[in-house]
Write a protein that holds these residues in place. Sequence first.
Motif, mmCIF file in Angstrom:
data_model
loop_
_atom_site.group_PDB
_atom_site.id
_atom_site.type_symbol
_atom_site.label_atom_id
_atom_site.label_comp_id
_atom_site.label_asym_id
_atom_site.label_seq_id
_atom_site.Cartn_x
_atom_site.Cartn_y
_atom_site.Cartn_z
ATOM 1 N N THR A 182 12.555 3.658 -36.964
ATOM 2 C CA THR A 182 13.550 2.629 -36.675
ATOM 3 C C THR A 182 12.879 1.267 -36.835
ATOM 4 O O THR A 182 11.851 0.996 -36.211
ATOM 5 C CB THR A 182 14.118 2.769 -35.260
ATOM 6 O OG1 THR A 182 14.796 4.032 -35.154
ATOM 7 C CG2 THR A 182 15.110 1.654 -34.954
ATOM 8 N N ILE A 183 13.457 0.432 -37.704
ATOM 9 C CA ILE A 183 12.861 -0.845 -38.077
ATOM 10 C C ILE A 183 13.596 -1.984 -37.388
ATOM 11 O O ILE A 183 14.820 -1.980 -37.275
ATOM 12 C CB ILE A 183 12.919 -1.043 -39.599
ATOM 13 C CG1 ILE A 183 12.174 0.084 -40.318
ATOM 14 C CG2 ILE A 183 12.384 -2.405 -40.001
ATOM 15 C CD1 ILE A 183 10.693 0.110 -40.043
ATOM 16 N N MET A 184 12.820 -2.980 -36.944
ATOM 17 C CA MET A 184 13.406 -4.165 -36.333
ATOM 18 C C MET A 184 12.478 -5.351 -36.584
ATOM 19 O O MET A 184 11.247 -5.202 -36.577
ATOM 20 C CB MET A 184 13.612 -3.953 -34.836
ATOM 21 C CG MET A 184 14.460 -5.006 -34.163
ATOM 22 S SD MET A 184 14.852 -4.535 -32.445
ATOM 23 C CE MET A 184 15.932 -5.876 -31.984
ATOM 24 N N LEU A 190 7.467 -7.846 -37.180
ATOM 25 C CA LEU A 190 7.964 -6.510 -37.490
ATOM 26 C C LEU A 190 7.675 -5.554 -36.339
ATOM 27 O O LEU A 190 6.570 -5.549 -35.781
ATOM 28 C CB LEU A 190 7.293 -5.992 -38.765
ATOM 29 C CG LEU A 190 7.546 -4.530 -39.129
ATOM 30 C CD1 LEU A 190 9.002 -4.309 -39.530
ATOM 31 C CD2 LEU A 190 6.605 -4.083 -40.250
ATOM 32 N N PHE A 191 8.680 -4.740 -35.995
ATOM 33 C CA PHE A 191 8.508 -3.675 -35.003
ATOM 34 C C PHE A 191 8.956 -2.350 -35.625
ATOM 35 O O PHE A 191 9.995 -2.286 -36.289
ATOM 36 C CB PHE A 191 9.327 -3.956 -33.740
ATOM 37 C CG PHE A 191 8.789 -5.093 -32.916
ATOM 38 C CD1 PHE A 191 7.908 -4.848 -31.871
ATOM 39 C CD2 PHE A 191 9.166 -6.403 -33.190
ATOM 40 C CE1 PHE A 191 7.412 -5.899 -31.112
ATOM 41 C CE2 PHE A 191 8.676 -7.453 -32.438
ATOM 42 C CZ PHE A 191 7.794 -7.208 -31.390
ATOM 43 N N VAL A 192 8.158 -1.315 -35.422
ATOM 44 C CA VAL A 192 8.465 0.020 -35.920
ATOM 45 C C VAL A 192 8.483 0.968 -34.723
ATOM 46 O O VAL A 192 7.472 1.105 -34.020
ATOM 47 C CB VAL A 192 7.428 0.491 -36.957
ATOM 48 C CG1 VAL A 192 7.791 1.885 -37.485
ATOM 49 C CG2 VAL A 192 7.340 -0.503 -38.108
ATOM 50 N N ASN A 193 9.631 1.567 -34.489
ATOM 51 C CA ASN A 193 9.807 2.455 -33.334
ATOM 52 C C ASN A 193 9.448 1.765 -32.021
ATOM 53 O O ASN A 193 8.855 2.365 -31.114
ATOM 54 C CB ASN A 193 8.975 3.730 -33.505
ATOM 55 C CG ASN A 193 9.346 4.501 -34.760
ATOM 56 O OD1 ASN A 193 10.508 4.507 -35.172
ATOM 57 N ND2 ASN A 193 8.377 5.131 -35.397
ATOM 58 N N GLY A 194 9.780 0.481 -31.940
ATOM 59 C CA GLY A 194 9.546 -0.272 -30.712
ATOM 60 C C GLY A 194 8.157 -0.831 -30.562
ATOM 61 O O GLY A 194 7.890 -1.583 -29.609
ATOM 62 N N GLU A 195 7.237 -0.503 -31.476
ATOM 63 C CA GLU A 195 5.861 -0.995 -31.413
ATOM 64 C C GLU A 195 5.619 -2.016 -32.518
ATOM 65 O O GLU A 195 6.242 -1.940 -33.580
ATOM 66 C CB GLU A 195 4.869 0.168 -31.565
ATOM 67 C CG GLU A 195 4.991 1.246 -30.493
ATOM 68 C CD GLU A 195 4.549 0.748 -29.129
ATOM 69 O OE1 GLU A 195 3.701 -0.177 -29.090
ATOM 70 O OE2 GLU A 195 5.032 1.280 -28.114
ATOM 71 N N PRO A 196 4.717 -3.002 -32.281
ATOM 72 C CA PRO A 196 4.431 -3.977 -33.340
ATOM 73 C C PRO A 196 4.004 -3.286 -34.625
ATOM 74 O O PRO A 196 3.160 -2.380 -34.613
ATOM 75 C CB PRO A 196 3.292 -4.816 -32.740
ATOM 76 C CG PRO A 196 3.478 -4.691 -31.263
ATOM 77 C CD PRO A 196 3.984 -3.290 -31.034
#
Length: 399
Positions: A182-184, A190-196
């Motif tokens: 999950t990208i945000m 950038l965060f991937v799966n809630g982690e930086p």
Amino acid sequence: MKLFFWKRKKAGGPQKKKSKVREWIEAAVFAIVVAALIRTFLFEAFMIPSGSMERTLLIHDYLFVSKISYGPRIPMTPLAWPFTNHTLPFTKTTKAFSTAIQWPYMRLPGFSKIKRNDVIVFNYPLGDTAIYSKSGDDADYYVMKRNLTPDTLKLFYGDPIYRPVDKRETWIKRCVGISGDTIMVVDGQLFVNGEPGFAPPEALTSYRVKTRTGKPFNDKQQKDLHLDAGYGLGEDSSRYYLYDLTTEKAALIKQWGDTIQPDPKVKTRKGIFPGNPDNYPWSEDTYGPIYVPKKGATVQLDTCVLPLYRRIIENYEHNQLEVKGDKIFINGRQTTAYTFQMNYYWMMGDNRHQSIDSRFWGFVPEDHLIGKAWLIWFSFHKTYKDFYIRWSRFFTLIK
């Protein structure tokens, strides 16, 4: 040299000496066959055309792309001129391939799986409706950047040209999200799966700068920042918009006592994927969350979620999709869910503010992947003023 397709004389019979022309032809055919096999199944050369991956990769870096890392892709369009992509050399629109034979997507076993943050070369995912201008230039860029629809471009440039997957433009980006992630993006981070997520150590970022003296940078400062003389913003030469600064150069400007602020892309942009700003008011620096589909995974569908995965359902996985009111029909059947048939990936450039990537065109299907960027074998710098070879980049591994 003897090739298997030349007819051999019977044993004991008179041997006719080959002419020099025939020897050269046999040698050339053998070399072409071997080189084509290497290019198809082992390695392929690639040149960096833009600054979207700076400074990890620079314009005019020449790379070897490893096709054996993830497994070589069997050609889906086997009838093509050797060593060409989609057009013949020295032409603008003459096709270098035939679609008389089309093979389904297949990939041989590779030495590794795709890992998060690998630098990957792939076929451009929007290239199935390539549009050319009268001069032969690819106009796909204008579809994204200027928010022009293909129908509008058709009025000026003519009918779209269909290209098979393996005959589309080749692009290079960093795979920041693999299938199931999950990208945000929040304030440019950038965060991937809630982690930086991955932050390129030498990534270029846009900044707005105002000098404390109210005067332009002096000659030494311009040289330290690699700026052209007289580079400024508008009529006030003490203000600068610098779109290619590393964090190290930004820190240097702070040491000079000048005011420097990041230039965030916070405004909603119509060209941002999925192109639905009413439901998804996103920008390059404020994006997501968005799920990267994994083969076999199922998502719930409604008219709000559909824009995220519509292209996958219709174009990449070849289903017939209709929307009637608030009801969704796939292959004639009403549905509220969809199960993905392929793995997908999320690509971003290391130069986050100067990169057309998944934030603009969405997911990259696994059948579009060509190989892993492996080694820089040659590099040079060229401007209208100077030219020099970047010797320090020769034979460096890409990370």
